[in-house]
Design a protein around this motif. Structure first.
Motif, PDB file in Angstrom:
ATOM      1  N   ALA A   1     -36.166  54.070 -15.456  1.00 28.55           N
ATOM      2  CA  ALA A   1     -34.305  54.269 -15.488  1.00 28.55           C
ATOM      3  C   ALA A   1     -34.087  53.890 -14.180  1.00 28.55           C
ATOM      4  O   ALA A   1     -32.539  53.845 -15.220  1.00 28.55           O
ATOM      5  N   ILE A   2     -34.098  54.031 -13.387  1.00 24.77           N
ATOM      6  CA  ILE A   2     -33.526  53.569 -12.231  1.00 24.77           C
ATOM      7  C   ILE A   2     -33.103  52.086 -11.928  1.00 24.77           C
ATOM      8  O   ILE A   2     -32.383  51.570 -11.692  1.00 24.77           O
ATOM      9  N   GLN A   3     -33.929  51.475 -12.254  1.00 22.76           N
ATOM     10  CA  GLN A   3     -34.326  49.769 -12.491  1.00 22.76           C
ATOM     11  C   GLN A   3     -33.491  49.362 -13.478  1.00 22.76           C
ATOM     12  O   GLN A   3     -32.789  48.349 -13.757  1.00 22.76           O
ATOM     13  N   GLU A   4     -33.418  49.760 -15.164  1.00 19.47           N
ATOM     14  CA  GLU A   4     -32.343  49.814 -16.347  1.00 19.47           C
ATOM     15  C   GLU A   4     -30.860  49.667 -15.425  1.00 19.47           C
ATOM     16  O   GLU A   4     -30.059  49.011 -15.994  1.00 19.47           O
ATOM     17  N   PHE A   5     -30.958  50.983 -15.111  1.00 18.18           N
ATOM     18  CA  PHE A   5     -29.657  51.785 -13.868  1.00 18.18           C
ATOM     19  C   PHE A   5     -29.028  50.623 -13.753  1.00 18.18           C
ATOM     20  O   PHE A   5     -28.039  49.824 -14.138  1.00 18.18           O
ATOM     21  N   LEU A   6     -29.617  49.957 -12.460  1.00 15.08           N
ATOM     22  CA  LEU A   6     -29.241  48.769 -11.947  1.00 15.08           C
ATOM     23  C   LEU A   6     -29.181  47.911 -12.484  1.00 15.08           C
ATOM     24  O   LEU A   6     -28.049  47.446 -12.357  1.00 15.08           O
ATOM     25  N   LYS A   7     -29.937  47.255 -13.372  1.00 10.35           N
ATOM     26  CA  LYS A   7     -29.390  45.634 -13.666  1.00 10.35           C
ATOM     27  C   LYS A   7     -28.517  46.152 -14.661  1.00 10.35           C
ATOM     28  O   LYS A   7     -27.486  45.052 -15.463  1.00 10.35           O
TER      29      LYS A   7
ATOM     30  N   PHE B   1     -26.844  53.432  -6.213  1.00  8.41           N
ATOM     31  CA  PHE B   1     -27.876  54.200  -5.500  1.00  8.41           C
ATOM     32  C   PHE B   1     -28.269  55.484  -6.344  1.00  8.41           C
ATOM     33  O   PHE B   1     -28.958  56.189  -7.131  1.00  8.41           O
ATOM     34  N   ALA B   2     -26.948  56.192  -5.493  1.00 11.63           N
ATOM     35  CA  ALA B   2     -27.158  57.114  -6.129  1.00 11.63           C
ATOM     36  C   ALA B   2     -26.740  58.230  -7.255  1.00 11.63           C
ATOM     37  O   ALA B   2     -27.218  58.985  -8.274  1.00 11.63           O
ATOM     38  N   GLU B   3     -26.269  57.258  -8.561  1.00 13.64           N
ATOM     39  CA  GLU B   3     -25.837  57.330  -9.449  1.00 13.64           C
ATOM     40  C   GLU B   3     -26.647  56.977  -9.894  1.00 13.64           C
ATOM     41  O   GLU B   3     -26.775  56.999 -10.605  1.00 13.64           O
ATOM     42  N   ALA B   4     -27.452  55.467  -9.942  1.00 10.24           N
ATOM     43  CA  ALA B   4     -28.630  55.682 -10.582  1.00 10.24           C
ATOM     44  C   ALA B   4     -29.402  56.958 -10.760  1.00 10.24           C
ATOM     45  O   ALA B   4     -30.646  57.018 -11.844  1.00 10.24           O
ATOM     46  N   VAL B   5     -30.097  57.402  -9.297  1.00 11.25           N
ATOM     47  CA  VAL B   5     -30.982  58.136  -9.390  1.00 11.25           C
ATOM     48  C   VAL B   5     -30.534  59.384  -9.910  1.00 11.25           C
ATOM     49  O   VAL B   5     -31.064  60.222 -10.824  1.00 11.25           O
TER      50      VAL B   5
ATOM     51  N   SER C   1     -31.389  62.443 -15.540  1.00 12.11           N
ATOM     52  CA  SER C   1     -30.468  63.448 -16.638  1.00 12.11           C
ATOM     53  C   SER C   1     -32.087  62.929 -17.465  1.00 12.11           C
ATOM     54  O   SER C   1     -31.889  63.838 -18.486  1.00 12.11           O
ATOM     55  N   ILE C   2     -32.398  61.898 -17.460  1.00 10.57           N
ATOM     56  CA  ILE C   2     -33.414  61.071 -18.465  1.00 10.57           C
ATOM     57  C   ILE C   2     -34.670  61.846 -18.372  1.00 10.57           C
ATOM     58  O   ILE C   2     -35.053  62.960 -19.620  1.00 10.57           O
ATOM     59  N   ASN C   3     -35.506  62.057 -17.238  1.00  8.47           N
ATOM     60  CA  ASN C   3     -36.159  62.795 -16.823  1.00  8.47           C
ATOM     61  C   ASN C   3     -36.388  64.219 -17.411  1.00  8.47           C
ATOM     62  O   ASN C   3     -36.943  65.254 -17.764  1.00  8.47           O
ATOM     63  N   ASN C   4     -34.920  65.118 -17.331  1.00  9.56           N
ATOM     64  CA  ASN C   4     -34.963  66.699 -17.442  1.00  9.56           C
ATOM     65  C   ASN C   4     -34.575  66.856 -18.511  1.00  9.56           C
ATOM     66  O   ASN C   4     -35.116  67.771 -19.727  1.00  9.56           O
ATOM     67  N   ASP C   5     -34.637  65.170 -19.349  1.00 10.24           N
ATOM     68  CA  ASP C   5     -34.636  65.450 -21.670  1.00 10.24           C
ATOM     69  C   ASP C   5     -35.661  65.487 -21.927  1.00 10.24           C
ATOM     70  O   ASP C   5     -35.633  63.850 -21.601  1.00 10.24           O
TER      71      ASP C   5
END
Length: 98
Positions: free
Chosen positions: A88-94, A54-58, A63-67
């Protein structure tokens, strides 16, 4: 533990005050408890792995929010009522789970 149901001061109150009190909602009642002491709880290896994932997902979502370019690209995919960060979190975890 204190309980209240028709108190205008605590009606709908939830969350914590410092690390002293926690306000919870159960139906129409507000419950006040002490802040939990989790200092002696030892997480299992699976819990540690889940927390790291979850820390990786955050980190990915931040990183997406800042770009601004990536944020705009993701904003097109996001459904109404959700944020780019949540998506982005949902996509990463899926992607990580299958």
């Amino acid at each position: 533990m204190a309980r209240t149901s028709n108190n205008s001061l605590t009606k709908g109150l939830r969350g914590q005050i410092g690390k002293q009190l926690v306000f919870k909602q159960y139906g129409k009642k507000t419950v006040v408890t002490r802040y939990p002491d989790m200092s002696k709880v030892v997480p299992s290896e699976l819990q540690k792995a889940q927390r790291n994932g979850f820390a990786e997902a955050v980190a990915y979502a931040k990183s997406i929010n800042n770009d601004s370019a990536l944020r705009a690209k993701y904003a097109k995919k996001v459904k109404k009522g959700k944020s780019v960060f949540q998506y982005a979190i949902q996509e990463f975890l899926k992607g990580k789970n299958g």
